[in-house]
Every structure is written in structure tokens, then in C-alpha cells.
Design a protein around this motif. Sequence first.
Motif, PDB file in Angstrom:
ATOM      1  N   PRO A  74      -1.646  15.048   0.890  1.00 42.06           N
ATOM      2  CA  PRO A  74      -2.554  13.972   1.280  1.00 42.06           C
ATOM      3  C   PRO A  74      -4.038  14.337   1.208  1.00 42.06           C
ATOM      4  CG  PRO A  74      -1.201  14.684   3.147  1.00 42.06           C
ATOM      5  CD  PRO A  74      -0.713  15.416   1.933  1.00 42.06           C
ATOM      6  N   GLU A  75      -4.358  15.595   1.388  1.00 44.25           N
ATOM      7  CA  GLU A  75      -5.771  15.986   1.316  1.00 44.25           C
ATOM      8  C   GLU A  75      -6.351  15.710  -0.071  1.00 44.25           C
ATOM      9  OE1 GLU A  75      -3.284  19.540   0.236  1.00 44.25           O
ATOM     10  OE2 GLU A  75      -3.234  18.065   1.838  1.00 44.25           O
ATOM     11  N   ARG A  76      -5.501  15.727  -1.092  1.00 45.03           N
ATOM     12  CA  ARG A  76      -5.951  15.431  -2.445  1.00 45.03           C
ATOM     13  C   ARG A  76      -6.201  13.941  -2.638  1.00 45.03           C
ATOM     14  NH1 ARG A  76      -1.718  18.331  -6.189  1.00 45.03           N
ATOM     15  NH2 ARG A  76      -2.822  17.087  -7.745  1.00 45.03           N
ATOM     16  N   CYS A  77      -5.725  13.118  -1.707  1.00 44.71           N
ATOM     17  CA  CYS A  77      -5.894  11.663  -1.794  1.00 44.71           C
ATOM     18  C   CYS A  77      -7.039  11.158  -0.925  1.00 44.71           C
ATOM     19  CB  CYS A  77      -4.609  10.957  -1.386  1.00 44.71           C
ATOM     20  SG  CYS A  77      -3.260  11.232  -2.536  1.00 44.71           S
ATOM     21  N   ALA A  78      -7.782  12.051  -0.301  1.00 46.24           N
ATOM     22  CA  ALA A  78      -8.847  11.634   0.612  1.00 46.24           C
ATOM     23  C   ALA A  78      -9.835  10.685  -0.064  1.00 46.24           C
ATOM     24  CB  ALA A  78      -9.560  12.858   1.173  1.00 46.24           C
ATOM     25  N   GLU A  79     -10.210  10.978  -1.310  1.00 45.48           N
ATOM     26  CA  GLU A  79     -11.156  10.116  -2.020  1.00 45.48           C
ATOM     27  C   GLU A  79     -10.595   8.714  -2.217  1.00 45.48           C
ATOM     28  OE1 GLU A  79     -13.438  10.892  -5.859  1.00 45.48           O
ATOM     29  OE2 GLU A  79     -13.174  12.909  -5.006  1.00 45.48           O
ATOM     30  N   LEU A  80      -9.335   8.635  -2.584  1.00 40.98           N
ATOM     31  CA  LEU A  80      -8.679   7.350  -2.776  1.00 40.98           C
ATOM     32  C   LEU A  80      -8.649   6.557  -1.471  1.00 40.98           C
ATOM     33  CD1 LEU A  80      -6.857   5.301  -4.317  1.00 40.98           C
ATOM     34  CD2 LEU A  80      -4.924   6.711  -3.607  1.00 40.98           C
ATOM     35  N   LEU A  81      -8.270   7.201  -0.393  1.00 38.07           N
ATOM     36  CA  LEU A  81      -8.186   6.530   0.905  1.00 38.07           C
ATOM     37  C   LEU A  81      -9.561   6.105   1.397  1.00 38.07           C
ATOM     38  CD1 LEU A  81      -5.446   8.755   2.543  1.00 38.07           C
ATOM     39  CD2 LEU A  81      -5.184   6.475   1.535  1.00 38.07           C
ATOM     40  N   VAL A 118       0.839  -1.200   0.000  1.00 41.69           N
ATOM     41  CA  VAL A 118       0.000   0.000   0.000  1.00 41.69           C
ATOM     42  C   VAL A 118       0.875   1.253   0.000  1.00 41.69           C
ATOM     43  CG1 VAL A 118      -1.708   1.319   1.319  1.00 41.69           C
ATOM     44  CG2 VAL A 118      -1.967  -1.162   1.053  1.00 41.69           C
ATOM     45  N   ALA A 119       1.917   1.244   0.808  1.00 43.72           N
ATOM     46  CA  ALA A 119       2.826   2.398   0.845  1.00 43.72           C
ATOM     47  C   ALA A 119       3.438   2.652  -0.528  1.00 43.72           C
ATOM     48  CB  ALA A 119       3.924   2.177   1.888  1.00 43.72           C
ATOM     49  N   PHE A 120       3.849   1.591  -1.208  1.00 38.99           N
ATOM     50  CA  PHE A 120       4.411   1.737  -2.549  1.00 38.99           C
ATOM     51  C   PHE A 120       3.394   2.363  -3.497  1.00 38.99           C
ATOM     52  CE2 PHE A 120       4.634  -0.075  -6.841  1.00 38.99           C
ATOM     53  CZ  PHE A 120       5.838   0.473  -7.263  1.00 38.99           C
ATOM     54  N   LEU A 121       2.140   1.898  -3.413  1.00 40.78           N
ATOM     55  CA  LEU A 121       1.116   2.383  -4.333  1.00 40.78           C
ATOM     56  C   LEU A 121       0.756   3.849  -4.101  1.00 40.78           C
ATOM     57  CD1 LEU A 121      -1.264  -0.697  -4.438  1.00 40.78           C
ATOM     58  CD2 LEU A 121       0.234   0.121  -6.265  1.00 40.78           C
ATOM     59  N   VAL A 122       0.802   4.298  -2.859  1.00 39.34           N
ATOM     60  CA  VAL A 122       0.362   5.670  -2.571  1.00 39.34           C
ATOM     61  C   VAL A 122       1.501   6.609  -2.190  1.00 39.34           C
ATOM     62  CG1 VAL A 122      -1.962   4.947  -1.939  1.00 39.34           C
ATOM     63  CG2 VAL A 122      -0.221   5.181  -0.163  1.00 39.34           C
ATOM     64  N   GLN A 123       2.731   6.125  -2.265  1.00 40.96           N
ATOM     65  CA  GLN A 123       3.881   6.927  -1.844  1.00 40.96           C
ATOM     66  C   GLN A 123       3.938   8.276  -2.545  1.00 40.96           C
ATOM     67  OE1 GLN A 123       7.614   4.947  -2.384  1.00 40.96           O
ATOM     68  NE2 GLN A 123       8.514   6.031  -0.666  1.00 40.96           N
ATOM     69  N   GLU A 124       3.675   8.311  -3.797  1.00 37.95           N
ATOM     70  CA  GLU A 124       3.742   9.558  -4.562  1.00 37.95           C
ATOM     71  C   GLU A 124       2.353  10.153  -4.777  1.00 37.95           C
ATOM     72  OE1 GLU A 124       6.676  10.910  -5.446  1.00 37.95           O
ATOM     73  OE2 GLU A 124       7.699   9.224  -4.511  1.00 37.95           O
ATOM     74  N   CYS A 125       1.401   9.719  -3.979  1.00 30.79           N
ATOM     75  CA  CYS A 125       0.002  10.108  -4.165  1.00 30.79           C
ATOM     76  C   CYS A 125      -0.177  11.618  -4.132  1.00 30.79           C
ATOM     77  CB  CYS A 125      -0.854   9.457  -3.082  1.00 30.79           C
ATOM     78  SG  CYS A 125      -2.597   9.829  -3.234  1.00 30.79           S
ATOM     79  N   CYS A 126      -0.746  12.115  -5.169  1.00 35.53           N
ATOM     80  CA  CYS A 126      -1.169  13.526  -5.239  1.00 35.53           C
ATOM     81  C   CYS A 126      -0.041  14.505  -4.949  1.00 35.53           C
ATOM     82  CB  CYS A 126      -2.348  13.760  -4.302  1.00 35.53           C
ATOM     83  SG  CYS A 126      -3.751  12.703  -4.696  1.00 35.53           S
ATOM     84  N   GLY A 127       1.145  14.181  -5.372  1.00 34.59           N
ATOM     85  CA  GLY A 127       2.267  15.104  -5.236  1.00 34.59           C
ATOM     86  C   GLY A 127       2.563  15.512  -3.810  1.00 34.59           C
ATOM     87  N   GLY A 128       2.370  14.587  -2.866  1.00 35.79           N
ATOM     88  CA  GLY A 128       2.682  14.880  -1.478  1.00 35.79           C
ATOM     89  C   GLY A 128       1.631  15.711  -0.762  1.00 35.79           C
TER      90      GLY A 128
END
Length: 118
Positions: A96-103, A84-94
Motif C-alpha cells: 500500500p505504501e506504493r499506492c500513496a500517490e494514487l490514494l 473503488v475496492a475493485f479498482l485498487v484491490q491489486e494496487c502495487c502488488g499488495g
Amino acid sequence: MDADQLTGAFAALAQDTRLQVFRLLLNAGPAGLPAGEVARRLGTPHNTMSTHLAILSRAGLARSRRESRQIIYTVDLETVRGLVAFLVQECCGGQPERCAELLEAAMPASSCQPGCAA
């Protein structure tokens, strides 16, 4: 996790029966399930299931322990965290609020188990 571990884990999950086993073991939690019960629940011959469980174990996705005459399998959560860390490590350019939907899609609050932090 290094690249070989990552690709090995993803390759192990890229087969339907193994993916079903992985999800079944995730659902079983830390108690795990005996190998025979996994085979029974998925309607898979024991020798075939043994091969699938061995592949998941070699990929680091499952662990086994002996209890009397049974081999109990559980998911190795440390490996899952690494994937999971590998998949989301670069999520949304650092950001995290932009990744809320994904999470939220990955871990909706409704799927949270008792004792899970919301």
C-alpha cells in the motif's frame, strides 16, 4: 461485487449526464437531492433525468426515498466502496505504501469534509 454488477455500474457512469448526476449526488451527501432539483441544476428535462436516475439506481449507484411528494436521491456508498475496492484491490502488488500517490490523488486532504478523519 460480481462482474455483472461492476460492469453495470461502470456502464452507467460512462455517460456524461449520469456522471454529472453521480458527482452532484456525491457532493450532496447523505441528505441527497430531490429529482427535480437534480434536473434543474443540470438543465435537463425532468423526464430525461428520470431515465438517468433510474439507470443509476438499477446499477446500484443511487438510492431513492420518498419524502412527502418528492423522491430524494442519494449515492449508494456501499456500491462506490465496491467499485473503488475493485479498482485498487491489486494496487502495487499488495504494497500500500506504493499506492500513496494514487490514494492522495483520489482523496486529497484538502477535499476532506468536516469530521473527516485525516
